[in-house]
Write an enzyme that holds these catalytic residues in place. Structure first.
Site, PDB file in Angstrom:
ATOM      1  N   GLY A 246      -7.698  12.815 -19.524  1.00  0.00           N
ATOM      2  CA  GLY A 246      -7.225  14.139 -19.946  1.00  0.00           C
ATOM      3  C   GLY A 246      -5.885  14.054 -20.650  1.00  0.00           C
TER       4      GLY A 246
ATOM      5  CE  LYS B   5      10.456  19.206  -6.910  1.00  0.00           C
ATOM      6  NZ  LYS B   5      10.243  20.477  -6.285  1.00  0.00           N
TER       7      LYS B   5
ATOM      8  CE  LYS C  92       3.047  19.266 -20.434  1.00  0.00           C
ATOM      9  NZ  LYS C  92       3.016  17.963 -19.767  1.00  0.00           N
TER      10      LYS C  92
ATOM     11  CG  LEU D 101     -18.266   5.367 -20.770  1.00  0.00           C
ATOM     12  CD1 LEU D 101     -17.007   4.627 -20.333  1.00  0.00           C
ATOM     13  CD2 LEU D 101     -19.484   4.458 -20.630  1.00  0.00           C
TER      14      LEU D 101
END
Length: 276
Positions: A129, A16, A66, A154
Site C-alpha cells: 500500500g 503527535k 496524502k 500478488l
C-alpha cells in the site's frame, strides 16, 4: 512575525506532530506556531487554500489526504512523484506550492540512528500500500542486495516492484512464496498491527542477526515485533522513530536547520509509557 505551520488530517486528535515540532522549535530557537487541523474529507483543497492565503508557510499531511495533497501541489520532488503521495507542502517564494514525501527518509534515518546497515542486505517489505510505496525510493538508495515486496494480492506487489526496478533489485512475492527465503531486515508496512493481527509469515524467515521494523507503534511491542522476538530477531524497532524522523526532515526543509531527533524520541517514548 511568527511563521505558521499545521498538520491536516481526519481524524487528527491523536497527532503527535504539534508536540514534535514544538520541541524542535525550542531546541533550535525557531519562532514558529504549529497546530493540528481536522479537515472535512471533501474540503482538503479549499482548507489548504485558506491556510496559505492567511499566511501559512507549510503543511504536514496525514491520513486520508496524502493522495489529494499529491494532486494539490503545483510541483513535486522526485521522491514524492515516485511515492504517489505527499505528506509535506511548502509555499515557495513565487507563491506556488511544492509537495514532498518525507516518510521514507524518516524511516531510513531512524535505521541509521539505530546503527542498522541496509547496504548489501536482503530486505523483506510486508504490504504493497501507500506506506510501502512511500519508503521504497529512500530504501533502495541505501543499496540493499535485494528488496522483496510481499503482499496478499500478488498483482499489487508486482505492479509496485515494476515501478521501482530501475532503482535496484526489487521483486514481488505472495506470502505463500516466502517459504525457504531468508532476510536480514524485515519491515512491516501493513496496518495489521493496529488491529492486533499479523501477516501470514512462515517460520525461519530471519537470518542470524536480523533486524525487524514495524512502521506502526504503541506503548507495548506490536504483534509483529512480538513475532520477531519469538523468531530470534537480534534487533527490533517500532515506527515512532520514523514519525520523528519524517518530522525532522520536514522541519529541515522548512527552516534549513536540522533538529536533534533523539531527545524528542526519548520524550515521546516516555509519554507513551506514562499513558499505559
Amino acid at each position: 512575525m511568527t511563521d505558521l505551520y499545521a498538520v491536516f488530517g481526519n481524524p487528527i486528535n491523536h497527532s503527535k506532530s504539534p508536540s514534535i515540532h514544538r520541541m524542535f522549535a525550542e531546541q533550535t530557537g525557531q519562532d514558529l506556531h504549529y497546530t493540528k487541523q481536522l479537515v472535512d474529507v471533501d474540503k482538503f483543497a479549499q482548507t489548504a487554500d485558506a491556510f496559505f492565503a492567511q499566511g501559512g508557510r507549510g503543511l504536514n499531511i496525514t491520513v486520508p489526504f496524502k493522495q489529494e495533497a499529491f494532486r494539490y501541489a503545483h510541483s513535486l520532488t522526485p521522491r514524492a512523484e515516485r511515492a504517489g503521495a505527499v505528506n509535506f507542502l511548502v509555499q515557495l517564494s513565487d507563491g506556488s506550492i511544492r509537495g514532498d514525501n518525507t516518510d521514507g527518509i524518516g524511516m531510513v534515518h531512524d535505521m541509521h540512528n539505530l546503527d542498522w546497515n541496509i547496504a548489501g542486505k536482503r530486505v523483506l517489505l510486508l504490504g504493497a500500500g501507500g506506506a510501502v510505496r512511500g519508503v521504497l525510493q529512500p530504501l533502495l538508495e541505501e543499496h540493499p542486495a535485494q528488496v522483496v515486496i510481499a503482499n496478499r494480492t500478488l498483482s499489487k506487489a508486482e505492479e509496485l516492484a515494476k515501478n521501482f526496478l530501475d532503482l535496484g533489485n526489487v521483486e514481488a512475492k505472495g506470502y505463500d512464496q516466502l517459504n525457504g527465503a531468508h532476510f536480514d531486515i524485515v519491515i512491516n508496512g501493513t496496518s495489521a498491527s493496529l488491529h492486533g493481527e499479523l501477516p501470514p509469515l512462515p517460520d525461519n524467515l530471519l537470518n542470524p542477526g536480523a533486524c525487524c521494523y514495524d512502521m506502526m507503534y504503541g506503548a507495548e511491542p506490536t504483534v509483529f515485533l512480538q513475532w520477531a522476538q519469538q523468531q530470534g530477531a537480534a534487533h527490533t524497532a517500532d515506527g515512532l522513530g520514523m514519525l520523528v524522523g519524517q518530522a525532522a526532515e520536514a522541519f529541515y526543509l522548512w527552516r534549513q536547520i536540522r533538529p536533534e531527533v533523539v531527545p524528542v524520541l526519548t520524550a515521546l517514548r516516555r509519554q507513551l509509557h506514562e499513558k499505559k
